[in-house]
Design a protein around this motif. Structure first.
Motif, PDB file in Angstrom:
ATOM      1  N   ILE A 189       1.932  -1.193 -10.817  1.00  0.00           N
ATOM      2  CA  ILE A 189       2.312  -0.099  -9.920  1.00  0.00           C
ATOM      3  C   ILE A 189       1.483   1.105 -10.319  1.00  0.00           C
ATOM      4  O   ILE A 189       1.308   1.386 -11.510  1.00  0.00           O
ATOM      5  N   GLY A 190       0.928   1.798  -9.332  1.00  0.00           N
ATOM      6  CA  GLY A 190       0.119   2.958  -9.645  1.00  0.00           C
ATOM      7  C   GLY A 190      -0.990   3.163  -8.637  1.00  0.00           C
ATOM      8  O   GLY A 190      -1.006   2.538  -7.573  1.00  0.00           O
ATOM      9  N   PRO A 191      -1.953   4.019  -8.956  1.00  0.00           N
ATOM     10  CA  PRO A 191      -3.048   4.304  -8.032  1.00  0.00           C
ATOM     11  C   PRO A 191      -4.031   3.144  -7.948  1.00  0.00           C
ATOM     12  O   PRO A 191      -4.484   2.618  -8.974  1.00  0.00           O
ATOM     13  N   ASP A 192      -4.347   2.726  -6.732  1.00  0.00           N
ATOM     14  CA  ASP A 192      -5.397   1.722  -6.479  1.00  0.00           C
ATOM     15  C   ASP A 192      -5.181   0.395  -7.205  1.00  0.00           C
ATOM     16  O   ASP A 192      -6.147  -0.336  -7.474  1.00  0.00           O
ATOM     17  N   VAL A 193      -3.940   0.030  -7.485  1.00  0.00           N
ATOM     18  CA  VAL A 193      -3.722  -1.220  -8.222  1.00  0.00           C
ATOM     19  C   VAL A 193      -3.975  -2.459  -7.364  1.00  0.00           C
ATOM     20  O   VAL A 193      -4.186  -3.554  -7.907  1.00  0.00           O
ATOM     21  N   VAL A 194      -3.979  -2.310  -6.024  1.00  0.00           N
ATOM     22  CA  VAL A 194      -4.319  -3.456  -5.178  1.00  0.00           C
ATOM     23  C   VAL A 194      -5.740  -3.923  -5.490  1.00  0.00           C
ATOM     24  O   VAL A 194      -6.052  -5.113  -5.413  1.00  0.00           O
ATOM     25  N   ASP A 195      -6.608  -2.979  -5.878  1.00  0.00           N
ATOM     26  CA  ASP A 195      -7.976  -3.341  -6.227  1.00  0.00           C
ATOM     27  C   ASP A 195      -8.074  -3.973  -7.616  1.00  0.00           C
ATOM     28  O   ASP A 195      -9.131  -4.508  -7.977  1.00  0.00           O
ATOM     29  N   LEU A 196      -7.014  -3.900  -8.399  1.00  0.00           N
ATOM     30  CA  LEU A 196      -7.036  -4.467  -9.751  1.00  0.00           C
ATOM     31  C   LEU A 196      -6.456  -5.881  -9.816  1.00  0.00           C
ATOM     32  O   LEU A 196      -6.718  -6.601 -10.783  1.00  0.00           O
ATOM     33  N   ILE A 197      -5.685  -6.263  -8.826  1.00  0.00           N
ATOM     34  CA  ILE A 197      -4.893  -7.496  -8.943  1.00  0.00           C
ATOM     35  C   ILE A 197      -5.750  -8.756  -8.858  1.00  0.00           C
ATOM     36  O   ILE A 197      -5.323  -9.827  -9.292  1.00  0.00           O
ATOM     37  N   SER A 198      -6.955  -8.654  -8.327  1.00  0.00           N
ATOM     38  CA  SER A 198      -7.801  -9.851  -8.216  1.00  0.00           C
ATOM     39  C   SER A 198      -8.115 -10.439  -9.580  1.00  0.00           C
ATOM     40  O   SER A 198      -8.161 -11.659  -9.748  1.00  0.00           O
ATOM     41  N   GLU A 199      -8.357  -9.576 -10.563  1.00  0.00           N
ATOM     42  CA  GLU A 199      -8.593 -10.078 -11.923  1.00  0.00           C
ATOM     43  C   GLU A 199      -7.368 -10.814 -12.446  1.00  0.00           C
ATOM     44  O   GLU A 199      -7.483 -11.878 -13.058  1.00  0.00           O
ATOM     45  N   ALA A 200      -6.190 -10.259 -12.152  1.00  0.00           N
ATOM     46  CA  ALA A 200      -4.953 -10.911 -12.590  1.00  0.00           C
ATOM     47  C   ALA A 200      -4.787 -12.266 -11.920  1.00  0.00           C
ATOM     48  O   ALA A 200      -4.253 -13.207 -12.515  1.00  0.00           O
ATOM     49  N   PHE A 242       0.836  -1.199   0.000  1.00  0.00           N
ATOM     50  CA  PHE A 242       0.000   0.000   0.000  1.00  0.00           C
ATOM     51  C   PHE A 242       0.875   1.256   0.000  1.00  0.00           C
ATOM     52  O   PHE A 242       2.090   1.186   0.030  1.00  0.00           O
ATOM     53  N   GLY A 243       0.235   2.412  -0.012  1.00  0.00           N
ATOM     54  CA  GLY A 243       0.966   3.680  -0.074  1.00  0.00           C
ATOM     55  C   GLY A 243       0.732   4.343  -1.413  1.00  0.00           C
ATOM     56  O   GLY A 243      -0.185   4.012  -2.161  1.00  0.00           O
ATOM     57  N   TYR A 244       1.595   5.315  -1.719  1.00  0.00           N
ATOM     58  CA  TYR A 244       1.510   5.989  -3.014  1.00  0.00           C
ATOM     59  C   TYR A 244       2.890   5.984  -3.650  1.00  0.00           C
ATOM     60  O   TYR A 244       3.784   6.640  -3.146  1.00  0.00           O
ATOM     61  N   PRO A 245       3.058   5.205  -4.716  1.00  0.00           N
ATOM     62  CA  PRO A 245       2.045   4.399  -5.397  1.00  0.00           C
ATOM     63  C   PRO A 245       1.828   3.045  -4.705  1.00  0.00           C
ATOM     64  O   PRO A 245       2.626   2.638  -3.865  1.00  0.00           O
ATOM     65  N   GLN A 246       0.754   2.373  -5.097  1.00  0.00           N
ATOM     66  CA  GLN A 246       0.545   0.993  -4.657  1.00  0.00           C
ATOM     67  C   GLN A 246       1.269   0.050  -5.608  1.00  0.00           C
ATOM     68  O   GLN A 246       1.484   0.358  -6.779  1.00  0.00           O
ATOM     69  N   LEU A 247       1.644  -1.121  -5.075  1.00  0.00           N
ATOM     70  CA  LEU A 247       2.244  -2.178  -5.880  1.00  0.00           C
ATOM     71  C   LEU A 247       1.410  -3.437  -5.701  1.00  0.00           C
ATOM     72  O   LEU A 247       0.910  -3.707  -4.603  1.00  0.00           O
ATOM     73  N   ALA A 248       1.258  -4.218  -6.762  1.00  0.00           N
ATOM     74  CA  ALA A 248       0.534  -5.482  -6.656  1.00  0.00           C
ATOM     75  C   ALA A 248       1.049  -6.431  -7.725  1.00  0.00           C
ATOM     76  O   ALA A 248       1.379  -6.017  -8.838  1.00  0.00           O
ATOM     77  N   LYS A 249       1.125  -7.703  -7.364  1.00  0.00           N
ATOM     78  CA  LYS A 249       1.631  -8.684  -8.318  1.00  0.00           C
ATOM     79  C   LYS A 249       1.044 -10.052  -8.025  1.00  0.00           C
ATOM     80  O   LYS A 249       0.596 -10.340  -6.909  1.00  0.00           O
ATOM     81  N   VAL A 250       1.060 -10.882  -9.034  1.00  0.00           N
ATOM     82  CA  VAL A 250       0.695 -12.278  -8.867  1.00  0.00           C
ATOM     83  C   VAL A 250       1.468 -13.091  -9.903  1.00  0.00           C
ATOM     84  O   VAL A 250       1.712 -12.636 -11.019  1.00  0.00           O
TER      85      VAL A 250
END
Length: 464
Positions: A411-422, A350-358
């Motif tokens: 990496i970017g804004p609110d990407v933690v909310d996008l990673i579920s699709e990935a 979390f933070g700015y920016p957010q990071l998310a991966k799978v």
């Protein structure tokens, strides 16, 4: 000495422990959770929830401060640290009370006390002035972890804060040095920078978030530098001393020394398993680097003893603990669940920016022997970026040539909310062509995944 018998005893009431307990209750197992503090563990009380709450406060502040980009005039913007702490504590208490109520409604027995485990099937519990004995044919160890100290910093004692202490400080320092450039360090660096502190982020590895894809790491460093965060990678902490009410941290890099002076020092580098009252030697449980080793079913090498969450030699994230706890209980109940693939569970910062991966990073995929292709997509090509006035964001996909997508990195804004699709894409072994035919809501940041898949499939829409 009172003795109580259960189908399953769980030592620790954090995410792994309480998830296991809730699932066990659903399966009609008589289950007890032994917790020396409060159910919810580090995540609810000293980790994920309070940290995310403060970061949300910081995000609101950042958003208001750039209101002029949207034609909105706001004057006299400031923050109230005490108010932010109140918001944090309100969130924590609400979730704690909800969780405790849920466990009781599921008829999970919560035993408050310190557990000592040295004999299979039998746990001693110190509950104030009494000692109780809990017996069960199956035991799950879910005792979690705690911040690890750095030998070079032990001499400074209370000067060096850990992450738990950093959440409770009385005021935001004017300057802070943060040791550790992984997820914890990055989150606190983002938080304190948003609140106006001068931040020095120190990482021993050549780059920040060294377990993330290298392209994501490079972009994070650029964004952080633009935010004014001082980054010291490939740097080793040699010592820290207090000089004139300032903490001077001595670093070495390429045989050259550097001294950083700050008001506060925060150590986020690593955690150790909570095994003080788990006699792994007497039990014969195998460990690695102080963490319990399990097989894919969360079984230890000792029959009927399982381990889940941060106490294991697995990534230390709440969603991993949830999955592990549920899976272990289903194995115990004889359900024969699908294999638990930890690589295909999302990891996030979390933070700015957010990071998310799978899934796999590019480097990991190459090492694993895959013949791969990758694409990168800057968020600037996504119309939502123009609407939200966001200049950052990047998506990267890793795919087997002619085969499934095996890694997605954001990496970017609110990407933690996008990673579920990935997560669904990689788990269901979808190809770029599979994903490309399903276009996403427009305009929305989720288009980044769709656009990346289109590009990987050879038919980009809004990108070259």
């Amino acid at each position: 000495m009172a003795e109580a018998r259960y189908d399953l005893a769980i030592i620790g009431g954090g995410p792994g422990g309480y998830a296991a307990a809730l699932r066990a209750a659903e399966l009609n197992l008589k289950v007890a959770v032994i917790e020396k503090d409060k159910v919810g563990g580090t995540c609810v009380h000293r980790g994920c929830i309070p940290t995310a709450s403060l970061l949300q406060c910081a995000y609101v502040l950042d958003t208001v401060q750039r209101a002029d980009k949207f034609g909105i005039s706001v004057e006299g913007v400031s923050y109230d640290w005490a108010g932010m702490q109140k918001a944090k504590n309100t969130a924590v208490n609400r979730l704690f009370m909800g969780l405790e109520t849920l466990l009781k409604q599921r008829k999970v027995e919560i035993i408050n006390g310190t557990a000592t485990f040295s004999e299979p099937g039998r746990v001693q519990v110190e509950t104030g002035s009494e000692t109780a004995v809990v017996t069960a044919p199956n035991i799950i160890i879910a005792t979690g972890s705690q911040p690890q100290s750095i030998p070079a910093l032990r001499s400074v004692g209370d000067i060096a804060m850990n992450t738990t202490q950093a959440l409770e400080i009385n005021e935001v320092p004017k300057s802070i040095a943060i040791v550790g450039g992984g997820a914890y360090g990055v989150e606190f660096a983002s938080l304190f920078r948003s609140l106006g502190a001068e931040v020095h982020l120190i990482e021993h590895s050549p780059r920040l978030v060294p377990r993330d894809d290298e392209d994501i790491s490079k972009r994070l460093e650029r964004i952080f530098k633009k935010r004014g965060i001082n980054i010291h990678t490939a740097s080793k902490v040699e010592a820290a001393v207090l000089v004139d009410n300032k903490i001077e941290v001595e670093l070495s890099k390429n045989d050259e020394g550097q001294t950083i002076a700050s008001d506060k020092l925060l150590v986020t580098a690593g955690r150790i398993a909570n095994l003080d009252n788990i006699d792994v030697d007497s039990l014969g449980i195998d460990t690695k680097d102080g963490f319990i080793i399990t097989d894919p079913d969360m079984k230890t090498n000792v029959d009927a003893i399982y381990a889940v969450g941060d106490v294991t030699y697995n990534p230390q994230y709440a969603n991993f603990a949830f999955s592990e706890g549920i899976h272990a209980v289903e194995i115990i109940a004889g359900i024969n669940p699908p294999p638990l693939n930890l690589r295909q569970i999302p990891i996030y910062t979390f933070g700015y920016p957010q990071l998310a991966k799978v899934g796999y990073s590019e480097e990991e995929a190459v090492k694993a022997g895959y013949d791969i292709e990758t694409v990168g997509l800057p968020f600037q090509v996504i119309p939502r970026s123009a609407i939200n006035k966001e200049e950052i964001g990047f998506a990267k996909m890793v795919s087997v040539k002619g085969g499934p997508i095996i890694g997605v990195h954001l990496i970017g804004p609110d990407v933690v909310d996008l990673i579920s699709e990935a997560m669904l894409i990689t788990n269901w072994e979808a190809t770029a062509a599979d994903v490309a035919q399903f276009l996403h809501p427009h305009p929305a940041f989720t288009e980044a995944i769709g656009e990346a898949a289109l590009k990987l499939a050879g038919k980009p829409l809004h990108s070259l």
